[in-house]
Design an enzyme around this catalytic site. Structure first.
Site, PDB file in Angstrom:
ATOM      1  N   GLY A   2      50.812  18.558  47.222  1.00  0.00           N
ATOM      2  CA  GLY A   2      50.193  17.623  46.281  1.00  0.00           C
ATOM      3  C   GLY A   2      48.964  18.186  45.585  1.00  0.00           C
ATOM      4  O   GLY A   2      48.849  18.122  44.357  1.00  0.00           O
ATOM      5  N   GLY A  36      54.064  19.394  53.214  1.00  0.00           N
ATOM      6  CA  GLY A  36      54.325  19.863  54.576  1.00  0.00           C
ATOM      7  C   GLY A  36      55.692  20.512  54.723  1.00  0.00           C
ATOM      8  O   GLY A  36      55.840  21.557  55.368  1.00  0.00           O
TER       9      GLY A  36
HETATM   10  C1  3PG Z   1      54.420  14.162  52.231  1.00  0.00           C
HETATM   11  O1  3PG Z   1      53.761  13.503  51.443  1.00  0.00           O
HETATM   12  O2  3PG Z   1      54.166  15.346  52.500  1.00  0.00           O
HETATM   13  C2  3PG Z   1      55.646  13.537  52.836  1.00  0.00           C
HETATM   14  O3  3PG Z   1      55.900  12.299  52.242  1.00  0.00           O
HETATM   15  C3  3PG Z   1      55.531  13.418  54.341  1.00  0.00           C
HETATM   16  O4  3PG Z   1      54.496  12.565  54.707  1.00  0.00           O
HETATM   17  P1  3PG Z   1      53.887  12.660  56.166  1.00  0.00           P
HETATM   18  O5  3PG Z   1      53.132  13.953  56.242  1.00  0.00           O
HETATM   19  O6  3PG Z   1      53.019  11.459  56.341  1.00  0.00           O
HETATM   20  O7  3PG Z   1      55.049  12.672  57.138  1.00  0.00           O
HETATM   21 MG    MG Z   2      51.749  15.502  54.039  1.00  0.00          MG
END
Ligand code: 3PG
Ligand code: MG
Length: 398
Positions: free
Chosen positions: A356, A379
């Site tokens: 992001g 992730g």
């Molecule tokens: C992210 O935004 O990386 C995914 O939607 C996973 O979210 P999380 O890290 O809360 O599992």
């Molecule tokens: Mg995440």
């Protein structure tokens, strides 16, 4: 790449198709600040709707930890989804399992769509509880996973559903696996990974694993400070995880043993306050004052990264070089992003980015469209480039 079936392999007409999407989008004051994940999943949803499916979209949002958190409701996202689908009405199911969910699903005709409430309002989602996965599965006839970015989670809606229903990969899942697979598995060498961001603690494993995959490891952002500190550089009041200095030294030693070149900052932009347009200066790393903070890389570091990238054929990028959200500490990240974009334009570099913050930083630098591929995953992107099997992808391949 793992073998799995795609939405070309079944006829969705009249079927209730459960589509796991990732609508965990950035929001501020109830407004979506970046709808990329919604827009990119909309491709699959539209195609299925066009073929007469009764689409039921499932997603998590945030980390409500098994409790109903009104601020993490998907209801505002249902409206954004309707817009992304060309201005249609999306049925919203206020609960994602049980009678209310069934009632929402029953309202969806051929070519229609419902979005159900946040999966993580139920503890069974993250625990992949049998009863919860069964209840989700009861809502559909087939399952499509279009949430590559959540597929590093072995949750009920990710792996549980794939085990219970005929399972297929959506278009975004296919695109991510194709692009990232090419950039990791069959990458043209030398390969550089640029890993930045605030904290080493969240990316220690990644750094370690990447040493087996890449030729050059460029470390930027706050996490570079921990490496500098481990190397006895005076970093003043900079963000730093001092307790991880030993880990940083181990990574440096492992890199040396494997002949991987580590590129660390050689100069810095420092300030005594972290705020927009705070008084700042560029300095070598031998003269950071005790009250100063490193907030960005300096021009010599940018030149060193550019020079390293110019020798590479593939770049995997996750994490900014500095505190890019606050001017003028965005300069280093901007300059490196533009250099990567230029090399890509010239056909010399395959540039792949994910995460992001990274996507926001590339957009801020105005080069988002110029990268070879930008993943919707954070992730999951990191785990994929480390070479880990993602449970959600593995479940599709079974
Ligand atoms: C992210 O935004 O990386 C995914 O939607 C996973 O979210 P999380 O890290 O809360 O599992
Ligand atoms: Mg995440």
């Amino acid at each position: 790449m793992a073998r799995f079936e795609t939405i070309d392999q079944f006829d969705p007409k009249g079927k209730r198709v459960l589509v796991r999407v990732d609508f965990n989008v950035p929001m501020q004051d109830g407004e979506i600040t970046d709808a990329t994940r919604i827009e990119r999943a909309a491709v699959t949803l539209k195609e299925l709707m066009g073929k007469g499916a009764r689409v039921i979209a499932l997603s998590h949002f945030g980390r409500p930890k098994g409790k109903v958190e009104p601020a993490m409701s998907l209801e505002p996202i249902a409206r954004a989804l309707g817009k992304a689908l060309g201005g249609i009405d999306v049925v919203f199911g206020k609960v994602c399992v049980g009678p209310e969910a069934e009632a929402a699903v029953a309202k969806v005709g051929e070519g229609g769509i419902a979005l159900l409430e946040n999966l993580r309002f139920h503890a069974g989602e993250e625990k992949n509880q049998k009863e919860f996965a069964d209840a989700l599965a009861a809502l559909g006839d087939v399952y499509v996973n279009d949430a590559f970015s959540a597929s590093h989670r072995a949750h009920a809606s990710v792996t549980g559903l794939a085990e219970r229903l005929p399972a297929y990969a959506g278009r975004l899942m296919e695109a991510e696996l194709k692009a990232l697979g090419a950039a990791v598995g069959d990458a043209d060498r030398p390969v550089a990974a640029l890993i930045g961001g605030a904290k080493v603690s969240t990316k220690l494993d990644v750094l370690g694993h990447l040493l087996d995959k890449v030729d050059v490891l460029i470390i930027g952002g706050g996490m570079a400070n921990t490496f500098l500190f481990a190397d006895d550089v005076e970093i003043g009041k900079s963000l730093c995880e001092k307790d991880l200095a030993g880990n940083a030294r181990e990574i440096a030693a492992k890199a040396k043993a494997r002949n991987v070149r580590i590129v660390l900052p050689v100069d810095a932009v420092v300030a005594t306050r972290f705020e927009a347009n705070a008084p700042h200066r560029v300095t070598g790393l031998d003269s950071v004052e005790p009250e100063e903070m490193i907030l960005d890389v300096g021009p010599e570091s940018v030149a060193a990264v550019e020079e390293a990238l110019a020798r590479c054929k593939t770049l995997l990028w996750n994490g900014p070089m500095g505190a890019f959200e606050v001017a003028p500490f965005d300069q280093g990240t901007n300059a490196v992003a533009r250099a990567a974009a230029r090399l890509t334009r010239e056909g010399r570099l395959q540039s792949v980015a994910g995460g992001g913050d990274t996507v926001a930083a590339l957009a801020h630098a105005g080069v988002l469209e110029e990268f070879s591929y930008v993943s919707t995953a954070g992730g999951a992107f990191l785990e994929f480039i480390e070479g880990k099997d993602l449970p959600g992808v593995a479940a599709l391949a079974r």
